[in-house]
Write a protein that holds these residues in place. Structure first.
Motif, PDB file in Angstrom:
ATOM      1  N   SER A  43       7.496  12.651  28.635  1.00  0.00           N
ATOM      2  CA  SER A  43       8.072  13.797  29.346  1.00  0.00           C
ATOM      3  C   SER A  43       9.300  13.377  30.149  1.00  0.00           C
ATOM      4  O   SER A  43      10.280  14.116  30.233  1.00  0.00           O
ATOM      5  CB  SER A  43       7.039  14.460  30.247  1.00  0.00           C
ATOM      6  OG  SER A  43       6.531  13.554  31.195  1.00  0.00           O
ATOM      7  N   VAL A  73      13.738  17.306  21.962  1.00  0.00           N
ATOM      8  CA  VAL A  73      12.779  18.240  21.366  1.00  0.00           C
ATOM      9  C   VAL A  73      11.697  17.479  20.599  1.00  0.00           C
ATOM     10  O   VAL A  73      10.509  17.792  20.712  1.00  0.00           O
ATOM     11  CB  VAL A  73      13.502  19.266  20.460  1.00  0.00           C
ATOM     12  CG1 VAL A  73      12.504  20.074  19.644  1.00  0.00           C
ATOM     13  CG2 VAL A  73      14.383  20.188  21.291  1.00  0.00           C
ATOM     14  N   VAL A  74      12.099  16.481  19.844  1.00  0.00           N
ATOM     15  CA  VAL A  74      11.130  15.682  19.079  1.00  0.00           C
ATOM     16  C   VAL A  74      10.143  14.998  20.024  1.00  0.00           C
ATOM     17  O   VAL A  74       8.921  15.024  19.794  1.00  0.00           O
ATOM     18  CB  VAL A  74      11.845  14.653  18.178  1.00  0.00           C
ATOM     19  CG1 VAL A  74      10.875  13.632  17.615  1.00  0.00           C
ATOM     20  CG2 VAL A  74      12.590  15.357  17.059  1.00  0.00           C
ATOM     21  N   THR A  77       7.855  17.634  21.715  1.00  0.00           N
ATOM     22  CA  THR A  77       6.914  18.199  20.743  1.00  0.00           C
ATOM     23  C   THR A  77       5.792  17.217  20.432  1.00  0.00           C
ATOM     24  O   THR A  77       4.652  17.634  20.188  1.00  0.00           O
ATOM     25  CB  THR A  77       7.662  18.583  19.451  1.00  0.00           C
ATOM     26  OG1 THR A  77       8.700  19.509  19.786  1.00  0.00           O
ATOM     27  CG2 THR A  77       6.747  19.227  18.442  1.00  0.00           C
ATOM     28  N   ALA A  78       6.108  15.942  20.447  1.00  0.00           N
ATOM     29  CA  ALA A  78       5.104  14.915  20.122  1.00  0.00           C
ATOM     30  C   ALA A  78       4.058  14.738  21.217  1.00  0.00           C
ATOM     31  O   ALA A  78       3.001  14.153  20.972  1.00  0.00           O
ATOM     32  CB  ALA A  78       5.797  13.583  19.846  1.00  0.00           C
ATOM     33  N   PRO A  81      -0.700  18.641  23.556  1.00  0.00           N
ATOM     34  CA  PRO A  81      -0.731  19.945  24.221  1.00  0.00           C
ATOM     35  C   PRO A  81      -1.460  19.895  25.575  1.00  0.00           C
ATOM     36  O   PRO A  81      -1.226  20.736  26.432  1.00  0.00           O
ATOM     37  CB  PRO A  81      -1.484  20.838  23.232  1.00  0.00           C
ATOM     38  CG  PRO A  81      -1.256  20.202  21.909  1.00  0.00           C
ATOM     39  CD  PRO A  81      -1.218  18.714  22.187  1.00  0.00           C
ATOM     40  N   ARG A  86       4.241  18.860  29.118  1.00  0.00           N
ATOM     41  CA  ARG A  86       4.749  19.152  27.777  1.00  0.00           C
ATOM     42  C   ARG A  86       5.486  20.489  27.709  1.00  0.00           C
ATOM     43  O   ARG A  86       6.631  20.545  27.251  1.00  0.00           O
ATOM     44  CB  ARG A  86       3.609  19.153  26.759  1.00  0.00           C
ATOM     45  CG  ARG A  86       4.091  19.436  25.350  1.00  0.00           C
ATOM     46  CD  ARG A  86       2.906  19.574  24.386  1.00  0.00           C
ATOM     47  NE  ARG A  86       3.347  19.597  23.016  1.00  0.00           N
ATOM     48  CZ  ARG A  86       3.641  20.708  22.357  1.00  0.00           C
ATOM     49  NH1 ARG A  86       3.563  21.878  22.952  1.00  0.00           N
ATOM     50  NH2 ARG A  86       4.026  20.643  21.102  1.00  0.00           N
ATOM     51  N   ASP A  87       4.845  21.562  28.137  1.00  0.00           N
ATOM     52  CA  ASP A  87       5.451  22.886  28.011  1.00  0.00           C
ATOM     53  C   ASP A  87       6.762  22.980  28.783  1.00  0.00           C
ATOM     54  O   ASP A  87       7.740  23.553  28.293  1.00  0.00           O
ATOM     55  CB  ASP A  87       4.480  23.967  28.477  1.00  0.00           C
ATOM     56  CG  ASP A  87       3.287  24.107  27.554  1.00  0.00           C
ATOM     57  OD1 ASP A  87       3.368  23.659  26.385  1.00  0.00           O
ATOM     58  OD2 ASP A  87       2.263  24.666  28.001  1.00  0.00           O
ATOM     59  N   LEU A  90       9.493  20.755  27.037  1.00  0.00           N
ATOM     60  CA  LEU A  90       9.836  21.340  25.740  1.00  0.00           C
ATOM     61  C   LEU A  90      10.671  22.596  25.925  1.00  0.00           C
ATOM     62  O   LEU A  90      11.683  22.781  25.239  1.00  0.00           O
ATOM     63  CB  LEU A  90       8.568  21.639  24.933  1.00  0.00           C
ATOM     64  CG  LEU A  90       8.788  22.215  23.532  1.00  0.00           C
ATOM     65  CD1 LEU A  90       9.683  21.317  22.694  1.00  0.00           C
ATOM     66  CD2 LEU A  90       7.456  22.437  22.842  1.00  0.00           C
ATOM     67  N   LEU A  94      14.450  22.985  24.538  1.00  0.00           N
ATOM     68  CA  LEU A  94      14.799  24.072  23.614  1.00  0.00           C
ATOM     69  C   LEU A  94      15.869  24.993  24.203  1.00  0.00           C
ATOM     70  O   LEU A  94      16.772  25.439  23.490  1.00  0.00           O
ATOM     71  CB  LEU A  94      13.548  24.870  23.236  1.00  0.00           C
ATOM     72  CG  LEU A  94      12.551  24.131  22.350  1.00  0.00           C
ATOM     73  CD1 LEU A  94      11.254  24.928  22.230  1.00  0.00           C
ATOM     74  CD2 LEU A  94      13.153  23.852  20.976  1.00  0.00           C
TER      75      LEU A  94
END
Length: 107
Positions: A43, A73-74, A77-78, A81, A86-87, A90, A94
């Motif tokens: 992160s 992004v990669v 995304t990896a 969750p 993460r959110d 990401l 994005l």
């Protein structure tokens, strides 16, 4: 992964007094440590990559900005969750990628 490089990155990280190391040094540290402990450092790497894409150093290098954002992004995304960051990272990656694409199409 070269264990000496991992150790050096950890020492550099511990020698700073910051939550997130930014700039070229931060990119190197988090790029080195993320493969070893992705849920811990991924992160931060994604965050620093997005930040680096807005740097004056890449102002006139749209391909480099796009590459930094694609990597962010990669990495985000990896992340699992279940990772609490993460959110957020990401979404940030994005959104920056979308702004970059809109800026390129407006030019």
């Amino acid at each position: 992964m070269n264990q000496d490089m991992v150790m050096r990155a950890r020492v550099m990280l511990l020698s700073t007094n910051m939550r997130v190391v930014r700039g070229v040094q931060g990119l190197w540290i988090y790029r080195t440590l993320t493969p070893v402990e992705p849920e811990v450092y991924g992160s931060k790497l994604a965050y620093v990559l997005v930040e680096a894409s807005a740097s004056p150093l890449v102002r006139d290098l749209p391909e480099r900005r796009t590459a930094l954002l694609d990597e962010a992004v990669v990495v985000a995304t990896a992340l699992s969750p279940a990772n609490p960051f993460r959110d957020k990272v990401l979404a940030k990656a994005l959104a920056a990628k979308r702004r970059e694409a809109e800026g390129r199409s407006a030019s």
